[in-house]
Design an enzyme around this catalytic site. Structure first.
Site, PDB file in Angstrom:
ATOM      1  N   HIS A 176       1.566   5.077  -2.544  1.00 11.57           N
ATOM      2  CA  HIS A 176       0.998   5.912  -3.618  1.00 11.57           C
ATOM      3  C   HIS A 176       2.074   6.568  -4.481  1.00 11.57           C
ATOM      4  O   HIS A 176       3.093   7.035  -3.967  1.00 11.57           O
ATOM      5  CB  HIS A 176       0.107   6.991  -3.018  1.00 11.57           C
ATOM      6  CG  HIS A 176      -1.115   6.430  -2.362  1.00 11.57           C
ATOM      7  ND1 HIS A 176      -2.287   6.195  -3.041  1.00 11.57           N
ATOM      8  CD2 HIS A 176      -1.341   6.021  -1.090  1.00 11.57           C
ATOM      9  CE1 HIS A 176      -3.178   5.682  -2.213  1.00 11.57           C
ATOM     10  NE2 HIS A 176      -2.627   5.561  -1.017  1.00 11.57           N
ATOM     11  N   ASP A 177       1.763   6.643  -5.773  1.00 15.62           N
ATOM     12  CA  ASP A 177       2.702   7.105  -6.804  1.00 15.62           C
ATOM     13  C   ASP A 177       3.528   8.346  -6.442  1.00 15.62           C
ATOM     14  O   ASP A 177       4.744   8.345  -6.549  1.00 15.62           O
ATOM     15  CB  ASP A 177       1.968   7.329  -8.155  1.00 15.62           C
ATOM     16  CG  ASP A 177       0.672   8.138  -8.039  1.00 15.62           C
ATOM     17  OD1 ASP A 177       0.380   8.651  -6.950  1.00 15.62           O
ATOM     18  OD2 ASP A 177      -0.036   8.252  -9.058  1.00 15.62           O
ATOM     19  N   PHE A 232      -1.321  18.082   2.901  1.00 17.37           N
ATOM     20  CA  PHE A 232      -0.832  16.855   2.263  1.00 17.37           C
ATOM     21  C   PHE A 232      -1.110  16.883   0.758  1.00 17.37           C
ATOM     22  O   PHE A 232      -0.217  16.666  -0.064  1.00 17.37           O
ATOM     23  CB  PHE A 232      -1.523  15.660   2.941  1.00 17.37           C
ATOM     24  CG  PHE A 232      -1.281  14.328   2.314  1.00 17.37           C
ATOM     25  CD1 PHE A 232       0.004  13.882   2.040  1.00 17.37           C
ATOM     26  CD2 PHE A 232      -2.354  13.490   2.021  1.00 17.37           C
ATOM     27  CE1 PHE A 232       0.215  12.628   1.465  1.00 17.37           C
ATOM     28  CE2 PHE A 232      -2.141  12.235   1.455  1.00 17.37           C
ATOM     29  CZ  PHE A 232      -0.864  11.812   1.179  1.00 17.37           C
ATOM     30  N   GLY A 270      -8.112   9.655  -2.148  1.00 13.73           N
ATOM     31  CA  GLY A 270      -8.562  10.979  -1.693  1.00 13.73           C
ATOM     32  C   GLY A 270      -9.137  10.845  -0.293  1.00 13.73           C
ATOM     33  O   GLY A 270      -9.563   9.763   0.101  1.00 13.73           O
ATOM     34  N   ASP A 277       2.142   3.747   2.897  1.00 20.51           N
ATOM     35  CA  ASP A 277       1.212   4.717   2.317  1.00 20.51           C
ATOM     36  C   ASP A 277       1.914   5.810   1.499  1.00 20.51           C
ATOM     37  O   ASP A 277       1.906   5.733   0.275  1.00 20.51           O
ATOM     38  CB  ASP A 277       0.333   5.329   3.420  1.00 20.51           C
ATOM     39  CG  ASP A 277      -1.046   5.749   2.912  1.00 20.51           C
ATOM     40  OD1 ASP A 277      -1.389   5.398   1.778  1.00 20.51           O
ATOM     41  OD2 ASP A 277      -1.782   6.432   3.662  1.00 20.51           O
ATOM     42  N   GLU A 288     -10.887   4.441   6.508  1.00 21.61           N
ATOM     43  CA  GLU A 288      -9.804   5.328   6.965  1.00 21.61           C
ATOM     44  C   GLU A 288     -10.484   6.541   7.604  1.00 21.61           C
ATOM     45  O   GLU A 288     -10.412   7.654   7.106  1.00 21.61           O
ATOM     46  CB  GLU A 288      -8.925   5.747   5.768  1.00 21.61           C
ATOM     47  CG  GLU A 288      -7.654   6.502   6.167  1.00 21.61           C
ATOM     48  CD  GLU A 288      -6.872   7.026   4.952  1.00 21.61           C
ATOM     49  OE1 GLU A 288      -7.352   6.893   3.807  1.00 21.61           O
ATOM     50  OE2 GLU A 288      -5.779   7.594   5.161  1.00 21.61           O
ATOM     51  N   HIS A 305       0.853  -1.196   0.000  1.00 24.05           N
ATOM     52  CA  HIS A 305       0.000   0.000   0.000  1.00 24.05           C
ATOM     53  C   HIS A 305       0.887   1.244   0.000  1.00 24.05           C
ATOM     54  O   HIS A 305       1.392   1.684   1.029  1.00 24.05           O
ATOM     55  CB  HIS A 305      -0.929   0.009   1.225  1.00 24.05           C
ATOM     56  CG  HIS A 305      -1.936   1.125   1.208  1.00 24.05           C
ATOM     57  ND1 HIS A 305      -3.297   0.906   1.305  1.00 24.05           N
ATOM     58  CD2 HIS A 305      -1.798   2.465   1.075  1.00 24.05           C
ATOM     59  CE1 HIS A 305      -3.929   2.077   1.247  1.00 24.05           C
ATOM     60  NE2 HIS A 305      -3.031   3.034   1.112  1.00 24.05           N
ATOM     61  N   HIS A 342      -9.507   1.324  -0.565  1.00 24.64           N
ATOM     62  CA  HIS A 342      -9.341   2.027   0.699  1.00 24.64           C
ATOM     63  C   HIS A 342     -10.715   1.964   1.373  1.00 24.64           C
ATOM     64  O   HIS A 342     -11.732   2.269   0.730  1.00 24.64           O
ATOM     65  CB  HIS A 342      -9.047   3.508   0.461  1.00 24.64           C
ATOM     66  CG  HIS A 342      -7.632   3.849   0.161  1.00 24.64           C
ATOM     67  ND1 HIS A 342      -7.043   3.582  -1.037  1.00 24.64           N
ATOM     68  CD2 HIS A 342      -6.685   4.464   0.922  1.00 24.64           C
ATOM     69  CE1 HIS A 342      -5.789   4.029  -1.007  1.00 24.64           C
ATOM     70  NE2 HIS A 342      -5.539   4.563   0.170  1.00 24.64           N
ATOM     71  N   HIS A 402      -6.048   0.385   4.609  1.00 21.75           N
ATOM     72  CA  HIS A 402      -6.178   0.922   5.976  1.00 21.75           C
ATOM     73  C   HIS A 402      -7.102   0.076   6.853  1.00 21.75           C
ATOM     74  O   HIS A 402      -6.676  -0.516   7.815  1.00 21.75           O
ATOM     75  CB  HIS A 402      -6.640   2.384   5.987  1.00 21.75           C
ATOM     76  CG  HIS A 402      -5.609   3.326   5.459  1.00 21.75           C
ATOM     77  ND1 HIS A 402      -4.471   3.628   6.168  1.00 21.75           N
ATOM     78  CD2 HIS A 402      -5.507   3.993   4.285  1.00 21.75           C
ATOM     79  CE1 HIS A 402      -3.734   4.462   5.461  1.00 21.75           C
ATOM     80  NE2 HIS A 402      -4.328   4.686   4.307  1.00 21.75           N
TER      81      HIS A 402
HETATM   82 ZN   LIG Z   1      -3.515   5.074   0.835  1.00 21.83          ZN
END
Ligand SMILES: [Zn+2]
Ligand SMILES: *[C@@H]1O[C@H](CO)[C@@H](O)[C@H](O)[C@H]1NC(C)=O
Length: 515
Positions: free
Chosen positions: A113-114, A204, A323, A437, A355, A111, A352, A380
């Site tokens: 993210h790019d 973020f 998101g 993450d 979360e 898990h 996801h 999550h």
């Molecule tokens: Zn995530």
């Protein structure tokens, strides 16, 4: 006479009472106590792992370090997982347990993210020094970056300047630290800077917007992911699944690549890395566009996911949405699109879900929708402990949660990681994996920081090498690799594990002989 009877009766009652108090023998009680502790110990994640003699010795040394760290923290009330990661990081880097975890073969990271895979050093020291990079800094974040052969058209409230010029004007050190502050959430005053969940999420997302202008430039894009794989490889991780929005990658002349071309870029980069590092088990992507979309867009997303999966079966693992979950929309708004996607037997979901701290809301109920949509894993699952039926289904269907402790702390779901609900998942041996993450956004050490927080903060004082070993095994078992790929990855992991144990064993023997 009556008096005598009465007093002997009282004596009898007292004797009976005394007997019943002592009827549970102390040794018997202690034996029960041991049995109960042993039962709990066997139910913990990794409780069924049996360590061989070498592993037991290594475990003893690991547990001596862990116990010492716990006991010291208990007396000083200064416990690394209880502190905000930004403040705790220097102490974590010094921890013997952390250093052990760094060296340990940890399997896979599932898990991530790019736009936050790769350490910021690559963007700051390499990508941002490449020619033709422009920056535009409006009065309010986010800032924007773009490579172009000449200055792009000015936006409403800012003008584009060459990064090279701005860097020369301000001085490279000053500029680079400003750049870092635009790409990272790191601060020594997290509580004041980010007073609530929405403010930290806004900041973020601003860092991700700033970073994406640099990362999505084609020549940077491939190097960026290559360096990302490298950072995990160096952290003793052998396989990666990256959630990506499949952003439009651009060339210097402004031409854009579509999702098929971008997927091909990922494939080429993964192949190049594996070619350079044959003991790397590989990487895949999960197409994960923004959840804030209308239904027509969602239909397109799901169809595109199916198409990409058919075209790149070995590279594309499946589909997810990203998101801030609290801001919605929830999965149930897209049920017809997602059910249509579920008809494709090759398209797997990796949602996801949960979360959130908002128990009982539509967002919290994403857990219900995710499990009923047959999600392969749950991203999550922070709220899953409040959903016993979802937990039952997840356990019986072998659906793990991807626990990302530092993310949950930095993004304001929990302050003290001892209160993280996944502590209960550990004690119940629930299927889970640990992941990071967005490690670049909070300057985490690839996967090791989160492994450390999970081992120290979530799994409890007594969780030992068996738990760490099970976490590594879980990460390969619950990956989206094919059976053949998994077998090869497990064999590779076992080889690395054996040599790690042997090295540790020898290291400790040498130390011991010297004393
Ligand atoms: Zn995530
Ligand atoms: C989920 O899997 C079950 C069992 O294979 C199946 O009956 C059900 O139709 C699936 N649901 C969806 C939404 O695909």
């Amino acid at each position: 006479m009556q008096r005598v009877v009465n007093s002997s009766f009282i004596l009898l009652v007292v004797a009976l009472l005394v007997c019943s108090v002592y009827s549970v023998d102390l040794n018997e009680f202690l034996a029960q106590r041991e049995r109960l502790l042993a039962e709990e110990s066997s139910r913990i994640l990794g409780g069924s792992v049996i360590l061989n003699a070498d592993e037991q010795l290594v475990n003893n040394v690991l547990m001596a370090a862990k116990t010492l760290e716990f006991d010291q923290s208990f007396s000083t009330l200064d416990f690394i997982p209880a502190d905000h990661y930004f403040l705790a990081k220097p102490a974590m880097l010094q921890s013997e347990v952390f250093q052990f975890i760094q060296q340990m073969p940890k399997g896979a990271v599932l898990h991530i993210h790019d736009i936050a895979v790769t350490p910021l050093e690559f963007i700051i020291n390499d990508a941002s020094y490449r020619p033709n990079l422009y920056v535009c800094t409006p009065p309010q974040d986010p800032v924007f970056f773009q490579y172009a052969s000449s200055a792009p058209a000015n936006l409403l409230d800012c003008q584009w300047t060459l990064v090279a010029d701005k860097r020369e004007q301000e001085g490279p050190e000053q500029f680079d630290s400003w750049l870092r502050s635009k790409l990272s959430l790191f601060t020594l005053t997290p509580q004041e800077t980010y007073p609530n969940i929405n403010s930290v999420w806004t900041a973020f997302e601003n860092t991700l917007i700033a970073g994406s202008g640099i990362i999505t430039y084609a020549p940077v894009f491939t190097d960026y992911f290559y360096q990302g794989l490298q950072s995990f490889y160096d952290d003793n991780v052998q396989y990666i699944e990256i959630r990506t929005t499949l952003p439009q990658v651009y060339n210097l002349d402004g031409t854009l690549m579509d999702e098929v071309q971008v997927t091909q870029l990922y494939k080429d980069t993964f192949d190049r890395f594996k070619n350079d590092n044959p003991d790397f088990s590989g990487a895949k992507i999960i197409f994960a566009p923004l959840r804030r979309a209308d239904s027509a867009t969602m239909t397109k997303y799901v169809e595109l996911a199916s198409q990409l999966k058919a075209q790149f079966p070995d590279v594309v693992a499946g589909f997810d949405l990203v998101g801030q979950e609290d801001l919605g929309p929830p999965l149930k708004d897209f049920l017809s699109q997602l059910l249509a996607g579920a008809v494709d037997p090759d398209l797997h979901y990796f949602f996801h879900a949960g979360e959130t701290n908002w128990h009982g809301t539509d967002m919290d109920e994403n857990l219900i929708d995710a499990i009923l949509l047959n999600t392969t894993r749950i991203g999550h699952g922070y709220a899953i402990a409040k959903h016993p039926s979802v937990m039952d289904l997840a356990r019986s269907n072998g659906v793990p949660v991807e626990v990302c402790p530092i993310s949950n702390q930095v993004l304001s779901l929990v302050a003290d990681l001892r209160n993280h609900p996944a502590a209960m998942l550990f004690t119940n041996g629930f299927p889970l994996v640990i992941s990071s993450d967005d490690p670049a956004s909070w300057e985490a050490v690839a996967l090791s920081s989160d492994f450390y927080m999970a081992f120290m903060g979530l799994a409890g004082k007594k969780a030992d090498l068996r738990t760490l070993k099970q976490l590594a095994i879980n990460s390969i078992m619950f990956s989206a690799m094919s059976t053949d790929e998994k077998n090869a990855a497990m064999a590779e992991w076992q080889k690395r594990w054996n040599s790690f144990i042997l090295n540790k064993y020898n290291e400790y023997k040498t130390k011991h002989n010297q004393i």
